[in-house]
Design an enzyme around this catalytic site. Structure first.
Site, short mmCIF file in Angstrom:
data_model
loop_
_atom_site.label_atom_id
_atom_site.label_comp_id
_atom_site.label_asym_id
_atom_site.label_seq_id
_atom_site.Cartn_x
_atom_site.Cartn_y
_atom_site.Cartn_z
CG ASN A 30 -1.84 1.31 1.42
OD1 ASN A 30 -1.91 2.09 0.30
ND2 ASN A 30 -2.57 1.31 2.45
CE LYS B 67 -0.20 3.22 4.59
NZ LYS B 67 -0.12 3.37 6.19
CG HIS C 221 -5.98 2.03 5.12
ND1 HIS C 221 -5.31 3.08 6.17
CD2 HIS C 221 -4.75 1.16 5.06
CE1 HIS C 221 -4.29 2.58 6.51
NE2 HIS C 221 -3.92 1.69 5.89
CD GLU D 88 -3.14 5.74 6.57
OE1 GLU D 88 -3.17 5.77 5.29
OE2 GLU D 88 -2.23 5.22 7.27
CD GLU E 272 -3.34 -2.14 7.52
OE1 GLU E 272 -2.15 -2.27 6.85
OE2 GLU E 272 -4.00 -1.00 7.22
N GLY F 3 2.67 2.47 10.81
CA GLY F 3 3.72 3.70 10.55
C GLY F 3 4.23 3.94 11.87
CB SER G 295 5.05 -1.38 12.36
OG SER G 295 4.80 -0.30 12.61
#
Ligand code: 13P
Length: 253
Positions: free
Chosen positions: A10, A12, A97, A99, A169, A175, A214
């Site tokens: 991904n 992003k 996702h 985000e 996730e 991250g 991560s």
């Protein structure tokens, strides 16, 4: 559960055309040299989908979009439809996702609509679920996962023979360099899988549950030693071709 491991990059909101070219100038020779037995999917920003098609067509590597809108066409400025995604030769689409849930306020009903659209247009969905740090700390992980999974399972009921990838996730692992422990991953994946397999109409072979948060080449061997993990959804580490090829070559021990 299906046997092939699945590695999804991904990207992003990273990479422009020149980066794409440089990336695959490194990645593709390594891919051909190492001949990974695992399945590999790239999710570049939508501006690069046509370019990635030109580069990857004819290889064993697949690609897809990071988002989809649930309407077919029309006055939805800035959105990308299923038809547009298919036009780029995409096989997969990422849905829900964290985000998108957080910054774009995507709710469970919106995510279910997007899932419905992906299934009906034969695009394989990769649907994300996962709890925040606060939710985990207050013992709500399983109730959060249950609430996120329920509308997904309900949508699957209309598409019982379709393939689906669920990405676990944990938001706090994305991250941050702090991936979930093997025990936490095992527990959450087993829980997600059990929610699906509780449905008598579900064929377990159509479901893959991948871990994201991560992931790097050092932690993948341990993560993939769990048989409830079918692969990984990789953010930051997938932006480095030399690192991503190592991840993709991980063999389950
Ligand atoms: P990182 O691998 O950078 O933690 O990102 C995970 C992710 O969000 C993939 O979708």
């Amino acid at each position: 559960m299906a046997n092939n491991l699945l590695f999804i990059a991904n990207w992003k909101m990273n990479m422009v055309y020149a980066d794409l070219i440089s990336y695959f100038n490194i990645f593709l020779p390594l891919f051909k040299q190492t001949k990974p037995i695992n399945d590999v999917v790239f999710l570049p920003p939508s501006t690069l989908l046509f370019s990635i098609k030109v580069i990857l067509e004819g290889t064993d590597i697949k690609w897809g979009a990071q988002n989809i809108y649930f309407e077919n066409q029309g006055a939805f400025t800035g959105e990308i439809s299923a038809l547009m995604i298919k036009d780029t030769g995409s096989t997969y689409v990422l849905i829900g996702h964290s985000e998108r849930r957080k910054y774009f306020k995507e709710s469970s009903p919106i995510i279910a609509n997007k899932l419905h659209k992906a299934f009906s247009e034969n695009i394989i969905p990769i649907v994300c679920v996962g709890e925040t740090q606060e939710e985990r700390a207050s013992g709500k992980t399983f109730s959060v996962l249950t609430n996120q999974i329920k509308p997904i399972i309900k949508t699957c009921q209309n598409f019982i023979n379709k393939e689906i990838v669920v990405a676990y996730e944990p938001v706090w692992a994305i991250g941050t360099g702090v991936n979930a422990t093997i025990e936490e991953i095992k527990e959450s994946h087993s829980f997600i899988l059990s929610q699906f397999l509780k449905q008598s109409w579900i064929d377990g072979r159509n479901i893959k549950i991948v871990y994201g948060g991560s992931v790097d080449s050092k932690n993948t061997p341990a993560i993939l030693s769990l048989d409830v993990v079918s692969g990984c959804l990789v953010g930051g580490a997938s932006l480095k071709p030399e690192e991503f090829i190592k991840i993709v070559n991980t063999v389950r021990s």
